[in-house]
Write a protein that holds these residues in place. Structure first.
Motif, PDB file in Angstrom:
ATOM      1  N   LEU A  30       0.330  -1.215  -9.697  1.00 44.13           N
ATOM      2  CA  LEU A  30       0.117   0.018  -8.938  1.00 44.13           C
ATOM      3  C   LEU A  30      -1.154   0.732  -9.371  1.00 44.13           C
ATOM      4  O   LEU A  30      -1.799   1.411  -8.563  1.00 44.13           O
ATOM      5  CB  LEU A  30       1.320   0.942  -9.118  1.00 44.13           C
ATOM      6  N   ARG A  56       0.823  -1.214   0.000  1.00 46.27           N
ATOM      7  CA  ARG A  56       0.000   0.000   0.000  1.00 46.27           C
ATOM      8  C   ARG A  56       0.854   1.260   0.000  1.00 46.27           C
ATOM      9  O   ARG A  56       0.407   2.318  -0.421  1.00 46.27           O
ATOM     10  CB  ARG A  56      -0.929  -0.002   1.218  1.00 46.27           C
ATOM     11  N   LYS A  57       2.110   1.159   0.470  1.00 45.37           N
ATOM     12  CA  LYS A  57       2.993   2.317   0.502  1.00 45.37           C
ATOM     13  C   LYS A  57       4.058   2.263  -0.586  1.00 45.37           C
ATOM     14  O   LYS A  57       4.989   3.059  -0.601  1.00 45.37           O
ATOM     15  CB  LYS A  57       3.661   2.407   1.882  1.00 45.37           C
ATOM     16  N   ALA A  58       3.938   1.316  -1.504  1.00 46.09           N
ATOM     17  CA  ALA A  58       4.932   1.167  -2.568  1.00 46.09           C
ATOM     18  C   ALA A  58       4.863   2.360  -3.525  1.00 46.09           C
ATOM     19  O   ALA A  58       3.807   2.956  -3.733  1.00 46.09           O
ATOM     20  CB  ALA A  58       4.693  -0.136  -3.328  1.00 46.09           C
ATOM     21  N   ARG A  59       6.021   2.675  -4.124  1.00 47.85           N
ATOM     22  CA  ARG A  59       6.094   3.792  -5.048  1.00 47.85           C
ATOM     23  C   ARG A  59       6.348   3.292  -6.471  1.00 47.85           C
ATOM     24  O   ARG A  59       6.813   2.182  -6.678  1.00 47.85           O
ATOM     25  CB  ARG A  59       7.209   4.747  -4.625  1.00 47.85           C
ATOM     26  N   ARG A  60       6.091   4.158  -7.411  1.00 44.43           N
ATOM     27  CA  ARG A  60       6.206   3.793  -8.817  1.00 44.43           C
ATOM     28  C   ARG A  60       7.651   3.575  -9.232  1.00 44.43           C
ATOM     29  O   ARG A  60       7.964   2.666  -9.997  1.00 44.43           O
ATOM     30  CB  ARG A  60       5.566   4.889  -9.674  1.00 44.43           C
ATOM     31  N   GLY A  61       8.564   4.381  -8.736  1.00 47.69           N
ATOM     32  CA  GLY A  61       9.971   4.266  -9.109  1.00 47.69           C
ATOM     33  C   GLY A  61      10.292   5.057 -10.367  1.00 47.69           C
ATOM     34  O   GLY A  61       9.415   5.677 -10.992  1.00 47.69           O
ATOM     35  N   TRP A  69       4.655  -3.833 -13.180  1.00 47.37           N
ATOM     36  CA  TRP A  69       4.600  -3.101 -11.917  1.00 47.37           C
ATOM     37  C   TRP A  69       3.672  -1.890 -12.027  1.00 47.37           C
ATOM     38  O   TRP A  69       2.912  -1.590 -11.107  1.00 47.37           O
ATOM     39  CB  TRP A  69       5.998  -2.667 -11.506  1.00 47.37           C
ATOM     40  N   SER A  70       3.698  -1.230 -13.161  1.00 45.13           N
ATOM     41  CA  SER A  70       2.806  -0.087 -13.357  1.00 45.13           C
ATOM     42  C   SER A  70       1.349  -0.531 -13.335  1.00 45.13           C
ATOM     43  O   SER A  70       0.481   0.158 -12.791  1.00 45.13           O
ATOM     44  CB  SER A  70       3.116   0.598 -14.694  1.00 45.13           C
ATOM     45  N   ASP A  96      -6.621  -0.770  -1.397  1.00 50.11           N
ATOM     46  CA  ASP A  96      -6.886   0.225  -0.352  1.00 50.11           C
ATOM     47  C   ASP A  96      -8.307   0.129   0.171  1.00 50.11           C
ATOM     48  O   ASP A  96      -8.573   0.384   1.348  1.00 50.11           O
ATOM     49  CB  ASP A  96      -6.629   1.636  -0.895  1.00 50.11           C
ATOM     50  N   LYS A 155      -3.941  -0.384  -7.261  1.00 53.30           N
ATOM     51  CA  LYS A 155      -3.709  -0.348  -5.817  1.00 53.30           C
ATOM     52  C   LYS A 155      -4.908   0.175  -5.043  1.00 53.30           C
ATOM     53  O   LYS A 155      -5.122  -0.170  -3.886  1.00 53.30           O
ATOM     54  CB  LYS A 155      -2.472   0.506  -5.511  1.00 53.30           C
TER      55      LYS A 155
END
Length: 322
Positions: A18, A2-7, A14-15, A25, A21
């Motif tokens: 996200l 839930r706190k992961a970032r895109r990078g 991965w996109s 939530d 996400k």
């Protein structure tokens, strides 16, 4: 998650994860253990509250912001007086109903020991993963889904009783107990003690240090769950004998390549195995054993078991035909 970032240079996969996400939530909820990582007001942690959050408490009372501050000094139970002082009655009641993960040191030790023993086993990975979910009682049986707001009948689809926990679905259901008793394990769950849990029972199984028994138990647990789901979702009914025979094929003389004498004794006690031993394939090959049952007046059932040259079980399956 839930706190992961895109990078900086995220992959397409991965996109995509996200981008969804927000679904997590809305539906994810914290399971309270120590409570150090859970915010009282911003996180979702109260199963029966609207949106899994609290809204009406005194947000600045005693500078309480983390769920860990609502526990007793030992951290093993709630602090009822503090909770009733901060929250309105109905929210306080919802909090006090929440079970604490690892509420006692002995349960924590059992859980850690079972985790270590489980992942050291050479059983099929998905059997081990399923057993771990069963230990934590997170199987989506009907009563659990109904409690979470899903509109369905909480009655067990096999026996007609209330399916409160995964223990019922895997062991206590009267349509499941005969499978355990009729297998080569000969385990009788019809008189299971009060307070029986999968975690404590598997902990005892692992303490026996018999790899053959552990492998049998884990394989049969998953087979029973899949049999239940085939009936729930496909209306396909697998007779007892198909499950039992598939398991027997998986375990007959499994210890022939093992150094455990106890396992060898158990394997030879299986009906018919004394005169018909299983022989391992040559290195680099996989042997698949198949068996078919044709009961009078009912559909045919079949099962298979695949093992490598070390006797390790790679895959099992059972089905009804047509």
């Amino acid at each position: 998650m839930r706190k992961a970032r895109r990078g900086l240079r995220p992959s397409y996969t991965w996109s995509s994860i996200l981008s969804a996400k927000w679904v997590l939530d809305q539906g994810c909820i914290w399971r309270v253990g120590s409570g150090d990582s859970i915010g009282i007001w911003e996180d979702q942690w109260v199963p029966q509250a609207v949106g899994f959050r609290l809204y009406y408490g005194q947000r600045h009372s005693n500078h309480v912001s983390r769920v860990s501050q609502l526990l007793s000094p030992s951290g093993k139970s709630w602090n009822p007086a503090l909770i009733r002082d901060i929250f309105v009655p109905h929210e306080a009641a919802l909090i006090l109903q929440i079970p604490l993960a690892g509420a006692s040191s002995s349960e924590g030790a059992v859980s850690a020991g079972t985790w270590t023993a489980l992942w050291k086993e050479n059983s099929i990975p998905r059997c081990k993963e399923f057993a771990w979910r069963a230990c934590h009682d997170v199987l989506l049986v009907r009563a659990v889904l109904a409690h979470c707001g899903v509109e369905l009948d909480p009655i067990c689809p096999l026996c007609g009783e209330v399916e409160k926990t995964g223990c019922h679905a895997l062991f206590l259901c009267r349509e499941v107990a005969p499978i355990w008793f009729g297998s080569h394990l000969s385990m009788d769950f019809r008189q299971a003690p009060h307070g029986f849990t999968v975690l404590n029972w598997l902990h005892q199984i692992f303490n026996e240090k018999d790899d053959w028994v552990v492998d049998s138990v884990l394989t049969l647990m998953l087979a029973i769950w899949e049999r239940r789901n085939k009936w729930c979702f496909e209306k396909r009914w697998l007779p007892y004998m198909v499950i039992q025979r598939a398991l027997s094929l998986a375990m007959v003389e499994l210890s022939s390549s093992s150094q455990s004498g106890g396992a060898g004794v158990r394997a030879r006690n299986i009906a018919g195995s004394a005169t018909r031993g299983w022989k391992a394939p040559i290195a680099g090959r996989i042997k698949i054993n198949v068996d078919v049952v044709v009961p009078a007046g009912s559909d045919m059932g079949f099962g298979y078991i695949a093992r490598n040259s070390h006797g390790q079980v790679l895959a099992t399956a059972a089905a009804k035909w047509p």
